[in-house]
Design an enzyme around this catalytic site. Structure first.
Site, mmCIF file in Angstrom:
data_model
loop_
_atom_site.group_PDB
_atom_site.id
_atom_site.type_symbol
_atom_site.label_atom_id
_atom_site.label_comp_id
_atom_site.label_asym_id
_atom_site.label_seq_id
_atom_site.Cartn_x
_atom_site.Cartn_y
_atom_site.Cartn_z
ATOM 1 N N SER A 128 3.036 2.363 9.549
ATOM 2 C CA SER A 128 4.142 1.900 8.703
ATOM 3 C C SER A 128 5.484 1.897 9.434
ATOM 4 C CB SER A 128 4.240 2.833 7.488
ATOM 5 O OG SER A 128 5.454 2.650 6.812
ATOM 6 N N GLU A 130 7.989 2.882 8.138
ATOM 7 C CA GLU A 130 8.673 4.119 7.740
ATOM 8 C C GLU A 130 8.630 5.151 8.877
ATOM 9 O OE1 GLU A 130 10.340 5.015 4.813
ATOM 10 O OE2 GLU A 130 10.222 2.897 4.234
ATOM 11 N N TYR A 152 5.980 11.094 3.912
ATOM 12 C CA TYR A 152 5.090 9.940 4.129
ATOM 13 C C TYR A 152 5.222 9.439 5.567
ATOM 14 C CZ TYR A 152 3.581 5.032 3.961
ATOM 15 O OH TYR A 152 2.984 3.819 4.231
HETATM 16 P P1 NAP Z 1 -1.662 1.041 -2.252
HETATM 17 O O1 NAP Z 1 -1.653 -0.188 -3.085
HETATM 18 O O2 NAP Z 1 -0.884 2.221 -2.683
HETATM 19 O O3 NAP Z 1 -3.207 1.470 -2.062
HETATM 20 C C1 NAP Z 1 -3.546 2.723 -1.597
HETATM 21 C C2 NAP Z 1 -5.040 2.883 -1.677
HETATM 22 O O4 NAP Z 1 -5.398 4.183 -1.182
HETATM 23 C C3 NAP Z 1 -5.609 2.778 -3.094
HETATM 24 O O5 NAP Z 1 -6.784 2.006 -3.054
HETATM 25 C C4 NAP Z 1 -5.946 4.223 -3.413
HETATM 26 O O6 NAP Z 1 -7.017 4.354 -4.302
HETATM 27 C C5 NAP Z 1 -6.369 4.721 -2.053
HETATM 28 N N1 NAP Z 1 -6.391 6.171 -1.955
HETATM 29 C C6 NAP Z 1 -5.381 7.033 -2.232
HETATM 30 N N2 NAP Z 1 -5.780 8.291 -2.034
HETATM 31 C C7 NAP Z 1 -7.076 8.240 -1.635
HETATM 32 C C8 NAP Z 1 -8.024 9.213 -1.279
HETATM 33 N N3 NAP Z 1 -7.753 10.522 -1.316
HETATM 34 N N4 NAP Z 1 -9.258 8.806 -0.890
HETATM 35 C C9 NAP Z 1 -9.573 7.493 -0.878
HETATM 36 N N5 NAP Z 1 -8.711 6.511 -1.221
HETATM 37 C C10 NAP Z 1 -7.471 6.894 -1.587
HETATM 38 O O7 NAP Z 1 -1.192 0.703 -0.747
HETATM 39 P P2 NAP Z 1 -1.029 -0.724 -0.034
HETATM 40 O O8 NAP Z 1 0.336 -1.243 -0.307
HETATM 41 O O9 NAP Z 1 -2.220 -1.563 -0.318
HETATM 42 O O10 NAP Z 1 -1.016 -0.285 1.485
HETATM 43 C C11 NAP Z 1 -2.225 -0.184 2.235
HETATM 44 C C12 NAP Z 1 -1.979 0.743 3.409
HETATM 45 O O11 NAP Z 1 -0.952 0.203 4.238
HETATM 46 C C13 NAP Z 1 -1.508 2.154 3.031
HETATM 47 O O12 NAP Z 1 -2.048 3.052 3.952
HETATM 48 C C14 NAP Z 1 -0.011 2.075 3.199
HETATM 49 O O13 NAP Z 1 0.540 3.348 3.447
HETATM 50 C C15 NAP Z 1 0.075 1.161 4.397
HETATM 51 N N6 NAP Z 1 1.322 0.408 4.490
HETATM 52 C C16 NAP Z 1 1.705 -0.368 3.445
HETATM 53 C C17 NAP Z 1 2.876 -1.088 3.528
HETATM 54 C C18 NAP Z 1 3.338 -1.960 2.386
HETATM 55 O O14 NAP Z 1 4.495 -2.420 2.421
HETATM 56 N N7 NAP Z 1 2.495 -2.259 1.419
HETATM 57 C C19 NAP Z 1 3.652 -1.034 4.709
HETATM 58 C C20 NAP Z 1 3.193 -0.255 5.774
HETATM 59 C C21 NAP Z 1 2.017 0.452 5.662
HETATM 60 P P3 NAP Z 1 -6.813 4.522 -5.913
HETATM 61 O O15 NAP Z 1 -6.771 3.130 -6.445
HETATM 62 O O16 NAP Z 1 -8.007 5.293 -6.285
HETATM 63 O O17 NAP Z 1 -5.523 5.262 -6.133
#
Ligand code: NAP
Length: 332
Positions: A128, A130, A152
């Protein structure tokens, strides 16, 4: 339907914003797609409800090493995408230990499961912007030093280096995508962009009067999520592993996002609809992120195409639709 590639992909975080787009894209390429899903008291498969008859769900939790090993051994994946995380910066201040366990050590657990169960699989870590936090230079690229400003961000730095370390120590094909903010109509409602577009739609429809935000000044490099999941696939299909920034190269303030969202529904006097609430301010914030994705462009042929006005339009229109009205009636 796409011809089968014979390849199997395992996606953690398949129920999240990115996981759902990635699953769609891999299915379209002919992959057999497996999504790791954890037990919740109320199932949370809304983002993948349209895919449930085409993907396989595998039980597992990033907190549970044995479940990850069992999943990896059962799936025998060619590609593993680690998208699961406690991904909300705000909550990482109130739940720092869980954030570290899932977002940092969880990535290590999965790397270890892949190393011992599918060592030839290509491994993607969702890193990220971040991690750049209190930015040391602008724009930020793959060589910019990290200076995280939240639990985070700290957890993501750990996972980033775990991924590099497994590549260097064990020769694994393990790569990071250092992704700047990417949003969509599937973004969680706690994130500021979705809070704004949902709030604007509600105000337009007379369902709410104001949106409460922590600050209007923060600047971010916002792109459209499906383009970033395409980058993930390109990263894992490069001839050699490596780390890549994914970004638009443009930075915009929260205020610009808010103004564009209100303009989309024809409200020009938006300032009277927004209140600043210190409860949403962070103990330490990241003021200004702007990414330089030249490496991804030169080596992988990737560029972010959707710019902020189009992104805001997509999100506002979808929120109006979800709240029960056609966006066409509000276009201007
Ligand atoms: P998101 O919508 O918050 O999805 C997070 C996922 O992680 C959900 O499917 C959640 O499952 C799962 N999860 C959480 N805790 C878990 C656990 N203990 N075991 C297994 N699964 C778990 O995030 P996103 O926006 O799609 O982002 C995807 C990834 O990219 C993340 O790692 C995020 O930090 C990273 N990222 C995102 C951005 C952005 O702008 N979107 C930017 C940089 C990096 P549940 O549905 O069960 O809660």
């Amino acid at each position: 339907m796409a011809d089968s590639t014979g390849k199997r992909a395992l996606i953690t975080g398949v129920t999240g914003q990115d996981g759902s787009f990635l699953a769609e894209q891999l299915l379209a390429k002919g992959y057999e797609v497996y999504g790791l899903i954890r037990r919740l008291s109320t199932p949370n498969t809304r983002n993948i409800s349209h895919l449930l008859d085409r993907i396989h769900l595998v039980d597992g939790d990033l907190l549970d090493q044995a479940s990850l090993q069992t999943a990896v051994q059962a799936v025998e994946p060619d590609e593993v995408y680690n998208l699961a995380a406690q991904s909300f910066v705000g909550v990482s201040f109130t739940q720092p230990v869980v954030t570290a366990e899932v977002t940092a050590v969880g990535a290590l657990r999965l790397l270890e499961a892949v190393r011992t169960g599918a060592e030839d699989a290509h491994f993607f870590q969702a890193s990220s912007s971040e991690m750049f936090g209190k930015v040391q230079e602008s724009p930020q690229n793959e060589d910019t030093p990290f200076y995280p400003r939240s639990p985070y961000g700290v957890a993501k730095v750990y996972a980033y280096w775990a991924c590099v370390n497994y590549r260097e120590s064990y020769g694994m094909y393990a790569s990071n995508g250092v992704l700047f903010n990417h949003e969509s109509e599937r973004r969680g409602h706690e994130f500021v962009t979705r809070k704004i577009t949902d709030g604007v739609a509600r105000i337009k429809l007379g369902l709410a009067k104001k949106i409460a935000l922590g600050t209007l000044e923060t600047r971010r490099d916002w792109g459209y999520a499906p383009e970033y999941t395409d980058l993930m696939w390109r990263i894992l299909n490069a001839p050699t592993p490596g780390d890549y920034v994914g970004a638009t190269g443009e930075t915009h303030s929260v205020e610009e996002f808010v103004r564009l969202a209100f303009e989309r529904v024809g409200i020009t006097d938006w300032k009277s609809c927004v209140e600043l609430d210190p409860r949403f301010a962070r103990p330490a914030d990241v003021d200004h992120l702007c990414g330089d994705a030249r490496r991804a462009n030169e080596k992988l042929g990737w560029t972010a195409k959707t710019r902020l006005p189009e992104l805001v339009r997509i999100m506002v229109d979808r929120d109006l639709e979800l709240l029960g009205t056609s966006p066409r009636t509000h276009s201007n």
